[in-house]
Design a protein around this motif. Sequence first.
Motif, mmCIF file in Angstrom:
data_model
loop_
_atom_site.group_PDB
_atom_site.id
_atom_site.type_symbol
_atom_site.label_atom_id
_atom_site.label_comp_id
_atom_site.label_asym_id
_atom_site.label_seq_id
_atom_site.Cartn_x
_atom_site.Cartn_y
_atom_site.Cartn_z
ATOM 1 N N PHE A 100 -100.534 91.851 17.753
ATOM 2 C CA PHE A 100 -99.300 92.228 18.697
ATOM 3 C C PHE A 100 -98.488 90.803 18.654
ATOM 4 O O PHE A 100 -99.035 89.860 19.321
ATOM 5 N N VAL A 101 -97.232 90.777 18.320
ATOM 6 C CA VAL A 101 -96.470 89.499 18.297
ATOM 7 C C VAL A 101 -95.663 89.445 19.852
ATOM 8 O O VAL A 101 -95.639 88.627 20.423
ATOM 9 N N GLY A 102 -94.993 90.627 20.227
ATOM 10 C CA GLY A 102 -94.356 90.932 21.374
ATOM 11 C C GLY A 102 -93.214 92.076 21.315
ATOM 12 O O GLY A 102 -93.250 92.919 20.447
ATOM 13 N N TYR A 103 -92.289 91.937 22.198
ATOM 14 C CA TYR A 103 -91.313 92.937 22.294
ATOM 15 C C TYR A 103 -90.018 92.292 21.654
ATOM 16 O O TYR A 103 -89.852 90.930 21.885
ATOM 17 N N CYS A 104 -89.375 93.155 21.103
ATOM 18 C CA CYS A 104 -87.764 92.661 20.722
ATOM 19 C C CYS A 104 -86.890 93.741 20.883
ATOM 20 O O CYS A 104 -87.116 94.992 21.149
ATOM 21 N N LEU A 120 -93.321 94.738 18.042
ATOM 22 C CA LEU A 120 -93.731 94.041 16.838
ATOM 23 C C LEU A 120 -95.098 93.468 16.356
ATOM 24 O O LEU A 120 -95.872 92.761 17.396
ATOM 25 N N TYR A 121 -95.534 93.915 15.434
ATOM 26 C CA TYR A 121 -96.740 93.736 15.020
ATOM 27 C C TYR A 121 -96.779 92.869 13.559
ATOM 28 O O TYR A 121 -96.110 93.367 12.675
ATOM 29 N N LYS A 127 -100.243 90.223 6.278
ATOM 30 C CA LYS A 127 -99.117 89.366 7.094
ATOM 31 C C LYS A 127 -97.573 89.878 7.033
ATOM 32 O O LYS A 127 -96.789 89.075 7.658
ATOM 33 N N ASN A 128 -97.409 91.241 6.754
ATOM 34 C CA ASN A 128 -96.082 91.855 6.767
ATOM 35 C C ASN A 128 -95.999 92.339 8.386
ATOM 36 O O ASN A 128 -97.087 92.419 9.230
ATOM 37 N N TYR A 129 -94.702 92.423 8.746
ATOM 38 C CA TYR A 129 -94.493 92.892 10.006
ATOM 39 C C TYR A 129 -94.209 94.543 10.293
ATOM 40 O O TYR A 129 -93.675 95.043 9.064
ATOM 41 N N THR A 130 -94.661 94.811 11.335
ATOM 42 C CA THR A 130 -94.203 96.384 11.418
ATOM 43 C C THR A 130 -93.696 96.450 12.984
ATOM 44 O O THR A 130 -94.258 95.880 13.872
ATOM 45 N N ARG A 131 -92.502 97.125 12.846
ATOM 46 C CA ARG A 131 -91.835 97.525 14.141
ATOM 47 C C ARG A 131 -92.277 98.808 14.714
ATOM 48 O O ARG A 131 -92.459 99.798 13.841
ATOM 49 N N PHE A 132 -92.272 99.049 15.971
ATOM 50 C CA PHE A 132 -92.851 100.081 16.731
ATOM 51 C C PHE A 132 -91.758 100.455 17.762
ATOM 52 O O PHE A 132 -91.980 100.009 18.900
#
Length: 323
Positions: A100-104, A120-121, A127-132
């Motif tokens: 978990f990276v944080g909120y955007c 955002l994960y 190492k790719n990013y996933t938006r939720f």
Amino acid sequence: NLHDRNKREHDDLKTGKFQDFRVDEQLRTMQHFLDWFRHRFPYYYDRCDSCSASYRDDKNAMKLETPPNQNNDVESVSTSNSVKKQEQARGLELELKGSFVGYCHPEDDELAGKASRTELYKCHSCKNYTRFPRYNAVQHIIQNRGKGRCGEYSILLYRILRMLGHEARWVVDWADHVWAECWIDGLGRWVHMDPCEAAIDHPLLYEEWGKKQTYIVAFWMPLFVNQGESLESRSEHALKRLDDDIMTKINSGDMECGTCIGANADLDRKFAFPLIEDVTRDYTSDSLGEIESRREEVGVPIIESARTKLRKELIAAYFASEE
């Protein structure tokens, strides 16, 4: 075949056939539906959209592979091996950093799905990013691979129940959880349905988790109201069509009893349930005094204030839909 079985199960859930079942059969049918729902829409944690890896799953697997040494009485001859495994586990723990990276802020297409925020994960594997995006619109929830948690799934369950012709309510525990309720005629009451837990008619479930309930509120919308339109966009014009007598009774709360219109029996029936109801006591064995002491309210109770505002908007939506 599978298609025919799915069709039969779908038909069983429609109110026309569902009402012919005994109460125990109705509850079993709903339980089967919730079991399917949880399997079809599993709780989302952090699974990567690119490679399907999950930090949570990998971390749990690592823990299972390296259980703690429970034999404290006999010195193990393989102490060196145990130490090595513990060191390896600690190294893997450092490598498996939380994803978990944080909120955007939601992007435009996410805002179209009424996303309140986007999580955002970063995948620990590829190492790719996933938006939720935390969608509140059913179509977008489904289009997003059915990805969700209790917020998304309670909305989805609520809308499915309504599409099948059931009276349904959306229930919010103001602390941290949401679910749905379905009206069962044979029981003469609302029945608790939690899609994430596949739980039906188990209202003390959350108390068993150790929760001290403070505010739990149920929201009901008449089946005839078109939810695709904005209440705000229709309220001002529609409210002007309400005569003083009806407005007086709406403000007094009599509309919730389904008796304020008098001769209009159809409208009475449509507003047979409270639009907003404090259901906290249905979900706890605590006394009213214990609940009120946790609330520490001063002045007009929060729920009563919200009831007055939403009641006007929903009644206005009804009259707008009759145009």
